[in-house]
Design a protein around this motif. Structure first.
Motif, PDB file in Angstrom:
ATOM      1  N   SER A 144       0.834  -1.196   0.000  1.00  0.00           N
ATOM      2  CA  SER A 144       0.000   0.000   0.000  1.00  0.00           C
ATOM      3  C   SER A 144       0.873   1.252   0.000  1.00  0.00           C
ATOM      4  O   SER A 144       1.933   1.285   0.628  1.00  0.00           O
ATOM      5  N   LYS A 145       0.396   2.274  -0.706  1.00  0.00           N
ATOM      6  CA  LYS A 145       1.080   3.569  -0.743  1.00  0.00           C
ATOM      7  C   LYS A 145       0.279   4.626   0.015  1.00  0.00           C
ATOM      8  O   LYS A 145       0.537   5.829  -0.121  1.00  0.00           O
ATOM      9  N   HIS A 146      -0.695   4.177   0.799  1.00  0.00           N
ATOM     10  CA  HIS A 146      -1.530   5.121   1.539  1.00  0.00           C
ATOM     11  C   HIS A 146      -0.686   5.972   2.484  1.00  0.00           C
ATOM     12  O   HIS A 146      -0.966   7.162   2.681  1.00  0.00           O
ATOM     13  N   LYS A 147       0.363   5.378   3.059  1.00  0.00           N
ATOM     14  CA  LYS A 147       1.318   6.108   3.888  1.00  0.00           C
ATOM     15  C   LYS A 147       2.712   5.901   3.321  1.00  0.00           C
ATOM     16  O   LYS A 147       2.989   4.882   2.673  1.00  0.00           O
ATOM     17  N   SER A 148       3.586   6.850   3.588  1.00  0.00           N
ATOM     18  CA  SER A 148       4.941   6.764   3.034  1.00  0.00           C
ATOM     19  C   SER A 148       5.909   6.013   3.937  1.00  0.00           C
ATOM     20  O   SER A 148       7.018   5.685   3.525  1.00  0.00           O
ATOM     21  N   ASP A 193      -9.019  -1.181  -3.374  1.00  0.00           N
ATOM     22  CA  ASP A 193      -7.893  -0.515  -4.020  1.00  0.00           C
ATOM     23  C   ASP A 193      -6.649  -0.868  -3.214  1.00  0.00           C
ATOM     24  O   ASP A 193      -6.368  -0.280  -2.183  1.00  0.00           O
ATOM     25  N   GLN A 194      -5.914  -1.865  -3.678  1.00  0.00           N
ATOM     26  CA  GLN A 194      -4.785  -2.385  -2.900  1.00  0.00           C
ATOM     27  C   GLN A 194      -3.711  -1.332  -2.637  1.00  0.00           C
ATOM     28  O   GLN A 194      -3.100  -1.301  -1.574  1.00  0.00           O
ATOM     29  N   ALA A 195      -3.480  -0.463  -3.610  1.00  0.00           N
ATOM     30  CA  ALA A 195      -2.447   0.559  -3.456  1.00  0.00           C
ATOM     31  C   ALA A 195      -2.830   1.598  -2.401  1.00  0.00           C
ATOM     32  O   ALA A 195      -1.978   2.347  -1.923  1.00  0.00           O
ATOM     33  N   ASN A 196      -4.105   1.612  -2.027  1.00  0.00           N
ATOM     34  CA  ASN A 196      -4.570   2.592  -1.047  1.00  0.00           C
ATOM     35  C   ASN A 196      -5.139   1.902   0.205  1.00  0.00           C
ATOM     36  O   ASN A 196      -5.851   2.516   0.994  1.00  0.00           O
ATOM     37  N   HIS A 205      -5.642   0.623   3.853  1.00  0.00           N
ATOM     38  CA  HIS A 205      -5.221   1.167   5.139  1.00  0.00           C
ATOM     39  C   HIS A 205      -6.145   0.645   6.231  1.00  0.00           C
ATOM     40  O   HIS A 205      -7.048  -0.182   5.973  1.00  0.00           O
ATOM     41  N   SER A 255      -9.936   0.672   5.684  1.00  0.00           N
ATOM     42  CA  SER A 255     -10.489   0.036   4.481  1.00  0.00           C
ATOM     43  C   SER A 255     -11.507  -1.036   4.883  1.00  0.00           C
ATOM     44  O   SER A 255     -11.281  -1.816   5.810  1.00  0.00           O
ATOM     45  N   ASP A 314      -2.745  -6.057   7.321  1.00  0.00           N
ATOM     46  CA  ASP A 314      -2.883  -4.647   7.686  1.00  0.00           C
ATOM     47  C   ASP A 314      -2.779  -4.576   9.198  1.00  0.00           C
ATOM     48  O   ASP A 314      -3.749  -4.848   9.910  1.00  0.00           O
TER      49      ASP A 314
END
Length: 422
Positions: A40-44, A118-121, A123, A126, A317
Motif C-alpha cells: 500500500s502507498k496510503h502512507k509513506s 484498491d490495494q495501493a490505497n 489502510h 479500508s 494490515d
C-alpha cells in the motif's frame, strides 16, 4: 481424493469435484512473491517486508515467509485472487504465524477484503469482510480476533479465545459454515466453536422483556423473614468497649497539668454485637419474580450472516512495536479436510525440527554465556593475583635487607666516640 488443479506458481486457484482452493501462498519461488503482493502507498512510512525462514526453522526453504522488519511501524500488504462467493459453501481461512521476536505488542492477523479493494490505497479503515488471527499487547491482550463485517458494521466475537504467545510457528484456522456455525482451530486442534447468531451481536435478541408486565404489588420474593416470636435477651446489650480494669494511673500524673486521668478502653469480651432476630422460612414466599418475555418485533432471522458475495483479496494490515513476525502457508478453500491436510503437510512437518533447532540454539547460547562468564572470572582472578604480587613487592621493598641492617649497625658503631677521644 482425485483433484484437478490449475496451478499458477505458488499462487493458484483450483476448482475440483470435491473442493475449491481459492488462494494459496507458500513463498517457495524466491522474490517472485513481489509480483503477486501489493504494498500500500496510503502512507509513506509503512514497514518493509523481507523473505526469510527466521533464526530457527524446520526447513530452510519451506519455512520461508514474509517477516516484518522494522520496529514501531504500520504494515500494509495484500494479494489478489479470482473473486468468489461462499454462498452455500464452507469457507476456510488458514495461515501460520511465528513471533520469533517474542512480540510485546502487535498484530498477527489477516484480513479478507472484497475484490473491489484498491490495494495501493489499503489502510486501517479500508472495508473488509473478515479479520482473523492473533493479537498480542502486554500481559492483558493475548487473543484471537474473529471479526465479521455485517451490514457495514464490524462485529467482534463475544467469546475470549486465547492465542499462542511463544516464539514458535503456529497454525491458525477459521471455518465458517453455511449452517451459520463456525470453528476456530490452533495447530489443527479446535479451541472454540458455536453459532454465529449466539456468539456475535449480528441480530437483535429474539425475545425481549414485556414492557407492559409489572411485578404484582403483593408479590413477596423474600425467602426468609425475621422470626416474629424471637426476642432479644435482657442481658444482650453490652458496650463494645470498656475501661481497662488493669490500667493504673501513672505515678507522675499531674491532674493540674494533664487533666483528669481516664483508663484506656479495651474491647469488651461480653460484647455480642447488634442483635438480630433469627430467620425463618417465609410462608408467603412466591419465589423470584421472572419478567415475562415476548417476541421481539425488531428481530428478523437472517440465514445469510455467513455469506460474503465478492471475496477477492487477502491482506496484512497491522501494527507492530517490535518487528520479526513471519507469516506463511496462506490458504483459502471451501474444504475443511483440505485445510487440515495442508496444515499437516506444512506446519505439521516442520514444527518439531523447528523446535529442536530453537532449543539447540538456546543451548549453544547458554554454553557460550557460561564460557564467557568463566573467562571473565578467570581474568578477574588473574588481576587479583597480579595486584597481590604487586602489593607483596611493595611490602618487600619497604623492608630493609640483612646487609642493609648490618651497614646501619656499623654506622652506628662508628658514630659512638671512643674513650680516648673524649
Amino acid at each position: 481424493m482425485k483433484v484437478a488443479v490449475v496451478l499458477f506458481s505458488v499462487f493458484f486457484a483450483a476448482v475440483t469435484v470435491d473442493a475449491a482452493v481459492y488462494f494459496k501462498e507458500q513463498f517457495l519461488d524466491g522474490d517472485a512473491w513481489k509480483g503477486r503482493w501489493t504494498e500500500s502507498k496510503h502512507k509513506s512510512d509503512y514497514g518493509q517486508w523481507k523473505l526469510t525462514a527466521g533464526n530457527f526453522y524446520g526447513d530452510a526453504e519451506k519455512d520461508k515467509g514474509l517477516q516484518t522488519s522494522q520496529d514501531a511501524r504500520f504494515y500494509a500488504l495484500s494479494a489478489r485472487f479470482e473473486p468468489f462467493s461462499n454462498e452455500g459453501k464452507t469457507l476456510v481461512i488458514q495461515f501460520t504465524v511465528k513471533h520469533e521476536q517474542k512480540i510485546d505488542c502487535g498484530g498477527g492477523y489477516v484480513k479478507v477484503f472484497p475484490a473491489d479493494l484498491d490495494q495501493a490505497n489499503m489502510h486501517g479503515e479500508s472495508k473488509y469482510y473478515i479479520m482473523f488471527g492473533p493479537d498480542i499487547c502486554g500481559y492483558s491482550t493475548k487473543k484471537v480476533h474473529v471479526i465479521f463485517n455485517y451490514k457495514g458494521t464490524n462485529q467482534l466475537i463475544k467469546k475470549d479465545i486465547k492465542c499462542k504467545d511463544d516464539e514458535l510457528t503456529h497454525l491458525y484456522t477459521l471455518i465458517l459454515r453455511p449452517d451459520q456455525t463456525y470453528e476456530v482451530k490452533i495447530d489443527n486442534a479446535k479451541v472454540e466453536s458455536g453459532s454465529l447468531e449466539e456468539d456475535w451481536d449480528f441480530l437483535p435478541p429474539k425475545k425481549i422483556k414485556d414492557p407492559e408486565a409489572k411485578k404484582p404489588e403483593d408479590w413477596d420474593d423474600k425467602a426468609k423473614i425475621d422470626d416474629p416470636d424471637d426476642t432479644k435477651p435482657e442481658d444482650w446489650d453490652k458496650p463494645e468497649n470498656i475501661p481497662d480494669p488493669d490500667a493504673k494511673k501513672p505515678d507522675d500524673w499531674d491532674e493540674d497539668m494533664d487533666g483528669e486521668w481516664e483508663p484506656p478502653m479495651i474491647p469488651n469480651p461480653e460484647y455480642k454485637g447488634e442483635w438480630k432476630p433469627k430467620q425463618i422460612d417465609n410462608p408467603n414466599y412466591k419465589g423470584v419474580w421472572v419478567h415475562p418475555e415476548i417476541d421481539n418485533p425488531e428481530y428478523q432471522a437472517d440465514s445469510t450472516i455467513y455469506k460474503f458475495d465478492n471475496i477477492g483479496v487477502l491482506g496484512l494490515d497491522l501494527w507492530q512495536v517490535k518487528s520479526g513476525t513471519i507469516f506463511d502457508n496462506f490458504l483459502i478453500t471451501d474444504d475443511e479436510k483440505v485445510a487440515e491436510e495442508f496444515g499437516k503437510e506444512t506446519w505439521g512437518v516442520t514444527k518439531d525440527p523447528e523446535k529442536k533447532m530453537k532449543e539447540a540454539e538456546e543451548e549453544k547460547k547458554r554454553k557460550e554465556e557460561e564460557e564467557k562468564n568463566k573467562e571473565q572470572d578467570t581474568e578477574g582472578g588473574d588481576e587479583d593475583e597480579e595486584e597481590e604480587e604487586e602489593e607483596e613487592e611493595e611490602d618487600t621493598t619497604d623492608e630493609p635487607t640483612a646487609a642493609e641492617e648490618e651497614d646501619e649497625e656499623d654506622d652506628e658503631r662508628e658514630e659512638i666516640p671512643k674513650k680516648d677521644e673524649l
